[in-house]
Design a protein around this motif. Structure first.
Motif, PDB file in Angstrom:
ATOM      1  N   THR A 441       6.659  -9.802   4.786  1.00  0.00           N
ATOM      2  CA  THR A 441       5.676  -8.858   4.390  1.00  0.00           C
ATOM      3  C   THR A 441       5.660  -8.648   2.701  1.00  0.00           C
ATOM      4  O   THR A 441       4.690  -8.485   2.132  1.00  0.00           O
ATOM      5  N   ALA A 442       6.892  -8.253   2.066  1.00  0.00           N
ATOM      6  CA  ALA A 442       6.793  -8.177   0.645  1.00  0.00           C
ATOM      7  C   ALA A 442       6.410  -9.616  -0.133  1.00  0.00           C
ATOM      8  O   ALA A 442       5.983  -9.562  -0.961  1.00  0.00           O
ATOM      9  N   ASP A 443       6.359 -10.681   0.756  1.00  0.00           N
ATOM     10  CA  ASP A 443       5.883 -11.975   0.059  1.00  0.00           C
ATOM     11  C   ASP A 443       4.356 -12.024   0.363  1.00  0.00           C
ATOM     12  O   ASP A 443       3.683 -12.855  -0.446  1.00  0.00           O
ATOM     13  N   LEU A 444       3.859 -11.122   0.784  1.00  0.00           N
ATOM     14  CA  LEU A 444       2.142 -11.178   1.100  1.00  0.00           C
ATOM     15  C   LEU A 444       1.510 -10.538  -0.266  1.00  0.00           C
ATOM     16  O   LEU A 444       1.862  -9.228  -0.510  1.00  0.00           O
ATOM     17  N   ASP A 445       0.662 -11.461  -0.926  1.00  0.00           N
ATOM     18  CA  ASP A 445      -0.104 -10.716  -1.823  1.00  0.00           C
ATOM     19  C   ASP A 445      -1.394 -10.285  -1.294  1.00  0.00           C
ATOM     20  O   ASP A 445      -1.983 -11.257  -0.472  1.00  0.00           O
ATOM     21  N   LEU A 446      -2.163  -9.454  -1.724  1.00  0.00           N
ATOM     22  CA  LEU A 446      -3.358  -9.076  -1.075  1.00  0.00           C
ATOM     23  C   LEU A 446      -4.244  -8.541  -2.217  1.00  0.00           C
ATOM     24  O   LEU A 446      -3.936  -7.637  -3.041  1.00  0.00           O
ATOM     25  N   ASP A 447      -5.545  -8.924  -2.305  1.00  0.00           N
ATOM     26  CA  ASP A 447      -6.513  -8.108  -3.000  1.00  0.00           C
ATOM     27  C   ASP A 447      -7.717  -7.805  -2.651  1.00  0.00           C
ATOM     28  O   ASP A 447      -8.317  -8.824  -1.752  1.00  0.00           O
ATOM     29  N   ALA A 629      -8.554 -10.834  -0.014  1.00  0.00           N
ATOM     30  CA  ALA A 629      -7.731 -12.264  -0.070  1.00  0.00           C
ATOM     31  C   ALA A 629      -6.360 -11.846   0.028  1.00  0.00           C
ATOM     32  O   ALA A 629      -5.645 -11.020  -0.504  1.00  0.00           O
ATOM     33  N   THR A 630      -5.809 -13.009   0.801  1.00  0.00           N
ATOM     34  CA  THR A 630      -4.136 -12.935   0.903  1.00  0.00           C
ATOM     35  C   THR A 630      -3.721 -14.253   0.519  1.00  0.00           C
ATOM     36  O   THR A 630      -4.195 -15.107   0.620  1.00  0.00           O
ATOM     37  N   ALA A 631      -2.424 -13.964  -0.078  1.00  0.00           N
ATOM     38  CA  ALA A 631      -1.596 -15.297  -0.189  1.00  0.00           C
ATOM     39  C   ALA A 631      -0.263 -15.055  -0.193  1.00  0.00           C
ATOM     40  O   ALA A 631       0.198 -13.817  -0.330  1.00  0.00           O
TER      41      ALA A 631
END
Ligand code: BUJ
Length: 663
Positions: A441-447, A629-631
């Motif tokens: 989850t720490a690897d998930l980037d979200l805006d 958006a997630t990455a």
């Protein structure tokens, strides 16, 4: 709605509570009383046909065109021609035979259930999405609002289980009043054999009943881990919910033992308060985190857990059989992205039971609410029905009348604490799962970004489909992000217009969007009239794909089912079409997109479906549009960079369309 939109076959409704008659239930315990029963249209829903083989292959090639060089495209075209001459016709015949023997389902639904239930990867991020509720300013106290949502959920369950929930119908004629429609359907219900005619009668009113076969698994249901393939299980007698807080579990009833009435809202509130008053620290070894593991790992750990003690098996049974889960998290953060992270994975995932079919989440004291759902049993259409009903009912007819808060103290025995006995091996597994999930989850980037300068109404006035404009914005954003590339794109489309329909894919990266990106995306964009013409062409192409998908005439599910048939076929080799690098590439989804535009939805999202992909949950309202958006950071992608490109794309589109409207 239509865009979004293996259960046992013989029992369409959720069960035992059903045997009571709705006429014994007071109106205050129901959402409404449908004039016709809930499954009125179900038996007459159209059957999803196996598409024509040549047509699917042609559509597949059209979707491949913008992703391949001329040379690659010509190689893939030859492979498709070979498929049409060799394996294709035989596989199609096998699929048609299979479909004939499967009259109650459709050619893809069992394979689709298998796809979910055989997937051994963690449910978290890989599958489970969330949808957050819009604000309810008239309910400022978060605990009151949560109580009302739980109360309305109980109403939903009593209404559904007693078959008085209105059938799900998509009305196309704005002039048709729902009341008139149901009056006519009620008249029809008196005619013998009406169950075969119901769909056709609705169709004559330009009303499209939608499949409700997923509804029995919304509440009182769970996914159970099993080696190789998980299963779904229902608990028709369920009357309780399980609340999680700090990784601990509490259980209490929300439906009375008579199965006819809801526990008073003031008592539900007192029970919620009692859970909140537990002053113990968060669980050191939160058992729920095990449900985030690889499914085979969780299967083994669950067996150990269940066999370790009677307390454990009783706690598991209480969680599995609950109507739904309420997850209470505490946080002061109110930013949109913090909320999305919290709802999508709850930080380290300790305060969730990911197997549960439905989870109502609340963040206190900020008062934000959302729903997440285990995806194997159902899709957005079924969940959005519950979501809308609960949002509207809890606002318009709150169970808790004003001043009623905490007028009753909870009976101390009414809230049960669910405990687990953990040996060292289970503790070690929990610690490992927690670390693994935290790392993921720490690897998930979200805006998140919302643009108030453009929306549905301008798109429509310019003769463009609002969804196509949103999809074009996503394509242009990716074009800029990647320095001019086109990516395999998935847009989810409901096929709930068909019996047991689930979803089809709209392949929204088309030759027309590619051409628009080429014209608009360079340092010197083409003149407005040229851009407008390209945008119109992209919108038209997308609208055709959308209609095809909603009618079950996309290529994705058809080729998927043919591939499943080829794997079943005795001794047959896998056709070259499915080993073609281009086929692999188009199914390695880079842009995974889905939309739900409803006033009750404030925000929603999901993670990418491939390691280097992006997850894009978006909406277009009358005068605004936006997306989450997630990455994965480890892939080198950044959701913020995508968002900057998306912002630029929205501004460009607003400008082009604005000029067209001014002209
Ligand atoms: O396609 C399928 O079979 C299921 C899909 C899978 N996938 C998510 C990978 C595409 N599942 C769904 O589509 C369900 C997703 C439900 C969440 C949708 C969120 C969309 C709302 C976003 C709102 C953004 C806010 C905009 C503000 C103007």
């Amino acid at each position: 709605l239509l865009r979004q939109c293996r259960v046992p076959r013989s029992t369409p409704t959720s069960g035992r509570l059903l045997s009571t008659s709705a006429s014994n239930i007071l109106d205050e315990h129901l959402l409404h009383r449908s004039p016709v029963h809930t499954e009125f249209f179900q038996a007459s829903l159209p059957h999803l046909k196996v598409p024509d083989l040549n047509a699917s292959v042609e559509k597949y090639l059209n979707s491949q065109r913008p992703l391949l060089t001329d040379e690659q495209f010509s190689a893939t075209t030859s492979i498709c021609q070979e498929f049409l001459k060799q394996d294709g016709p035989e596989l199609q015949r096998l699929l048609l035979d299979y479909d004939k023997s499967n009259s109650d389902g459709n050619y893809v639904s069992d394979f689709w259930f298998d796809m979910y239930l055989r997937d051994r990867r963690s449910l978290v991020l890989n599958h489970t999405p969330f949808l957050a509720f819009s604000a309810a300013p008239e309910q400022p106290d978060p605990l009151d609002r949560l109580t009302n949502m739980v109360y309305s959920s109980a109403r939903y369950q009593l209404t559904y289980a007693n078959r008085v929930l209105k059938p799900e119908v998509y009305f196309l004629d704005p002039k048709l009043s729902e009341e008139k429609f149901y009056q006519r359907m009620k008249m029809l219900s008196r005619i013998p054999g009406h169950s075969r005619l119901a769909w056709a009668a609705a169709y004559l009113h330009k009303a499209f009943p939608l499949d409700m076969s997923q509804y029995p698994n919304l509440m009182a249901s769970t996914r159970l881990p099993q080696t190789g393939r998980d299963s779904l299980r229902r608990y028709p007698d369920s009357r309780h919910i399980v609340l999680m807080r700090g990784g601990r579990f509490y259980s209490f009833d929300i439906i009375e033992p008579d199965g006819l009435s809801i526990v008073p809202a003031s008592t539900i509130r007192a029970r919620l308060s009692e859970c909140l008053a537990d002053s113990r620290p968060a669980a050191e070894f939160p058992v729920g985190v095990l449900t985030s593991a690889d499914r085979d790992v969780w299967t083994k750990e669950r067996q150990k857990l269940a066999h370790a003690s009677k307390t454990n098996s009783a706690s598991l049974e209480a969680i599995d059989s609950a109507l739904f889960l309420v997850c209470l998290d505490e946080s002061q953060q109110t930013s949109d992205s913090a909320l999305c992270h919290a709802f999508l994975h709850s930080g380290d995932g300790a305060n969730r039971w990911w197997d549960k079919s439905l989870c109502l989440m609340a963040i206190l004291p900020v008062g934000e609410f959302a729903v997440s759902f285990e995806h194997s049993w159902g899709d957005g259409v079924a969940v959005s029905r519950y979501f809308n009903e609960v949002f509207n009912d809890s606002n318009r007819r709150p169970g808790l009348s004003s001043g009623q808060s905490e007028s009753l103290a909870a009976d101390p025995v009414s809230v049960r604490r669910l405990e687990f006995d953990l040996d060292d091996s289970l503790k070690a597994s929990i610690a490992t799962c927690r670390e693994q999930l935290s790392a993921r989850t720490a690897d998930l980037d979200l805006d998140f970004w919302q643009f108030d300068g453009f929306g549905k109404s301008s798109a429509k006035r310019a003769g463009l489909s609002p969804d196509s404009v949103s999809q074009t914005a996503i394509q242009l954003a990716y074009y800029w992000l990647s320095g001019g590339a086109t990516a395999p794109t998935y847009e989810s489309c409901s096929t709930a217009a068909f019996r047991r329909g689930r979803t089809e894919t709209i392949r929204s990266a088309t030759s027309a969007t590619k051409e628009f990106c080429r014209l608009a995306g360079g340092s010197e964009p083409a003149p407005t009239n040229q851009l407008l013409a390209a945008l119109k062409a992209a919108s038209d192409a997308h609208s055709t794909l959308t209609k095809d998908a909603a009618m079950g005439k996309g290529w994705d599910r058809h080729l998927f089912a043919l591939r499943c048939m080829s794997e079943r076929r005795a001794g047959g080799a896998v056709p070259r079409l499915f080993t073609d690098p281009a086929y692999r590439k188009i199914n390695e989804i880079v842009l995974s997109t889905s939309t739900l535009s409803m006033p009750a939805v404030k925000i929603g999202g999901f993670a990418p479906v491939s390691p280097a992909g992006l997850g894009v949950g978006y909406a277009i309202e009358d005068s605004s549009m936006g997306c989450v958006a997630t990455a994965y950071k480890s892939s080198g992608r950044s959701s913020a960079e995508f968002m900057r490109c998306y912002q630029r794309a929205c501004l460009l589109l607003a400008d082009v369309i604005g000029k067209a409207l001014d002209a």
